[in-house]
Structure formats: C-alpha cells, structure tokens
Design an enzyme around this catalytic site. Sequence first.
Site, PDB file in Angstrom:
ATOM      1  N   HIS A 259       0.863  -1.158  -0.052  1.00  0.00           N
ATOM      2  CA  HIS A 259      -0.035   0.099   0.009  1.00  0.00           C
ATOM      3  C   HIS A 259       0.754   1.290   0.194  1.00  0.00           C
ATOM      4  CE1 HIS A 259       0.321   0.145   4.445  1.00  0.00           C
ATOM      5  NE2 HIS A 259       0.286   1.322   4.222  1.00  0.00           N
ATOM      6  N   ASP A 306      -0.688  -7.304   1.286  1.00  0.00           N
ATOM      7  CA  ASP A 306       0.081  -6.003   1.390  1.00  0.00           C
ATOM      8  C   ASP A 306       1.507  -6.241   1.584  1.00  0.00           C
ATOM      9  OD1 ASP A 306       0.356  -3.512   1.812  1.00  0.00           O
ATOM     10  OD2 ASP A 306      -0.447  -3.183   3.788  1.00  0.00           O
ATOM     11  N   GLY A 400       3.028   6.098   8.791  1.00  0.00           N
ATOM     12  CA  GLY A 400       4.423   6.330   8.249  1.00  0.00           C
ATOM     13  C   GLY A 400       5.344   5.260   8.808  1.00  0.00           C
ATOM     14  N   SER A 402       4.323   2.099   8.115  1.00  0.00           N
ATOM     15  CA  SER A 402       4.080   1.081   7.179  1.00  0.00           C
ATOM     16  C   SER A 402       5.295   0.757   6.399  1.00  0.00           C
ATOM     17  CB  SER A 402       3.045   1.610   6.277  1.00  0.00           C
ATOM     18  OG  SER A 402       1.742   1.583   6.681  1.00  0.00           O
ATOM     19  N   GLY A 403       5.252  -0.711   6.124  1.00  0.00           N
ATOM     20  CA  GLY A 403       6.448  -1.296   5.123  1.00  0.00           C
ATOM     21  C   GLY A 403       7.541  -1.440   6.234  1.00  0.00           C
TER      22      GLY A 403
END
Length: 452
Positions: A259, A306, A400, A402-403
């Site tokens: 995402h 994701d 922020g 994320s990932g």
Amino acid sequence: LKSILRCCTLRCGIRNSASPRQKSFLVTSQWYPEVLMDRGRTGLEPWKIAVIVVSAIAGAALIIGLITFFLCRDQDRYYNASFLITNVDYKSQYERQTTEEFRDLSQEIETMVSEVFKGSFLSKRYIKCHVVSLSPDPAGVLASVVLVFKFASSDSKTTSWGRVHRVLRRRLTTSSNSLNVDLSTLSVAELNKEKGDDLLNNCCGIRKQQFSFTGVERIIGGQRARDGEWPWQASIQLDGTHRCGASVISNTWLVTAAHCFRGVRNPRRWTASFGILLRPPKQRKRVRKIIVHEKYCDFVLDHEYDVAVVELDPPIEFTSDVHSVCLPEATHVFPENTSCFVTGWGAMKNDGYSVNQLRQAEVKIISTEVCNKRHVYGGAITPGMLCAGYLEGQVDACQGDSGGPLVTVNSRGIWYLVGIVSWGDECGKRNKPGVYTRVTYYRNWIASKTGI
Ligand code: ARG
C-alpha cells in the site's frame, strides 16, 4: 643560564668555528645579548621556576599517559578459523543461513568455541564467535567461523594469533561437546578489521553491539533508536519525502508493504535511504524496480496481500550500520506472546507527522484467535496477517511506519523479520493492536521475486 650559555659556547666552539654567515648572525642579532644581560642581572624568580617545573612534570605525565593509553588500549582483532566436523553429515539446508538446520548446527559450534575460549586464559579477551559458512566435505561438514577478540594494542599480532591458535588446538577436541573436530584440518588466519566486519556484515540479522532495552515503550513518545541498532531499517521516499519503512533483505532488495505505492508505481520517483536519521541519511539509493504482490488491490480495503519488494540500483554498501535482516523459513512458527520490536519514523500520535530519528517499540505477538474476537478486529485478520501489540493499547506503530519491520531475535542473537507494518484502527487504541503482513506466509512469494 649565563654560565650554561658560556659553557655551551666554549664546548661547541660556536664563536670560533662559526662560518662567516653564522658570525654575522651572532654579531648582528640584537635580541641575543639583551636576553643574556637581562637574565644575568635578575635571575629567575622562584615562582617562575616552580611554574616551569610543574609544567614540565605535567607535560611529561601527559606524554606518558598518552603513550600508555595508546599501547594498552584494547583493540578488536578478527580471526577466521575453519575446521572439519566429522560426526555430522552435510545437508543441503546448510547452504542457507536462515534454515533451522544451519541455525542449530551453528549454535552448537558457537557454543563449543565459546566454551573453549571462556575456559582458557583468553576468557577476558574473547568477544564472540559467529559461524559464517558450513560447506560440504566428503568427511563431514567444514565450518568457517569469525572470531572476535579484544587485545591490547601493544600485543603483537603474531603473539595474539599464536594464543588463539594454541587454545583452539589444545582445547577443541577436549571440550565437552558432542561435535568431533578433526584438528589436522584446523586453520586460523588473522583478518583485518575491514575484512572481519565485511564477513560479519554479510551475515543477515546480526548487529554489532548488544543494546539493552529499558522496558516497554511505544513509538508514540517512545524510545529513540541508536546507530546500528536496526541496521536493516530503510526509508522509502517519494520525490525525496519519507513515505514508508522497509527492510533490507540483501544488498539490492528491500521488502515493504504494497500500500506504500498506492497511486505511484513509477520507480524513478522513489528512492531509499538508510541509517537512523532521515536527514542526513548514511546512504541513499535509487529504486530500479517495484514489484507489488499481483493480488494486492489499491481499491479493496481488506489489506490483503500487502507486500512488495523493491530492487535498488546501485547496491547498498553493507556496513555495521546498514545490512540485512534474516527472512524466516516459510514453515517457521512464531508463537503467541513472542517479544518483537517494531521500528519506524512514523507519527507519534494518530495523524501526526513523521520524525527524523528512528524510533522503536517492543510489542508482543497476539494470536489470530484473540485478534479476531468481536471486540478486537472481529474476523478481519486473515492467515496472511499477524497481530502484535497489547490489548490495553498505548504501544503501537502508526502512520508512516507502514512497510517497516517487525523483528524478533533468536537464542543465537540473530534477528528475523516476522512482519511488515500494514494497518490498524488508529494507533495505540485499546483492543486495536497493530496488524502486520505475516512474512512466513509470503516467504515463497518473496523468494520467487528476489531469489532470496
Ligand atoms: N497504514 C499505516 C501507514 O501507512 C500504518 C498503520 C499501522 N497502524 C497501527 N496502528 N499499527 O503507515
């Protein structure tokens, strides 16, 4: 002073043997006789003598101090030792550092070597042993390990090498370990710091120092990371602005959340930076390719699939502050309540701004069964997801992050990627823990895209 100078003049015969040029200097110098005359008249006052003596002593002490400091200062020395283990048959799983087989045998070898040194006169000098490879041999398994010691800088290289070699030769077979070492195959070579660091930095999931944690804290208002603490953490940036976290899995590949690329998949607009500070970073690399999971869909808000991998060009230069984390095997199970760490530059409150210095928070794995309860996420957690945090809230990742990585350490001190920060209902809310992409579930997909 006058008599010293006179004596010097007589003994060295300056005036008599001086060349015409020297003579003219002696004659024309106005300063020289004046000083002589002045000193001759008054002599040195006692306090001046005291000052001179004290400064001379202080100077000498300083010099002696500096010499001792440099000679006795401890210095890391690296060695590469290899030896044959004859009572273990080689398995193909030993090829990869992240397999359970590699981990188990390495752990046995590292324990054996540690015991050897800890029970010897080098116990205070020994720092660590790390297995870097296990290779096949007709007679068993050839183990190659990196050894790190702290020797005084004054210890000569040959002496230190001799001591390490001697201890290994004498004690490797007598250790109470179940491994049989063929001593005739033992070789020990000193490595320079660069080569030693290189070998270690090329192993996934290790970090240089052992950092201690001061309890449970959250990214929100939580604890700042220190240099080298999370060397696999990367920042993925769109047009130079931090957008997401990511994890280094090799010198050219990162793994992150799908995402993060919502709306913008053109690699040329993306870069990745490394090091605990966004500004200035330790390294920055261009993105060459972005591979988002084929089944991920920007428009369906179920957060399934994701996961994405990002190829960099040029490759990262591995250092002790920037290198890869280990990927677990697809079959690995991280049990409920396992302590993990999530790291990122994300917001410190819901809808807040990113921060410049990396933050970390300790969270615990929550079983999918609990996480799917009605008052938690009521069935939204699928097999490709994993919950971590606390039902009481307070400690969590946020926008922020994320990932970014959710990692845990094993008994050998090696860090594994458990999850990828994916989603959550706001941040740190009661009964709404963080939800992560389950790395083991996508392990084969990652391998199929990156070869790792
Ligand atoms: N989706 C968010 C991001 O893009 C990460 C949310 C994580 N939220 C949480 N409560 N753990 O950064």
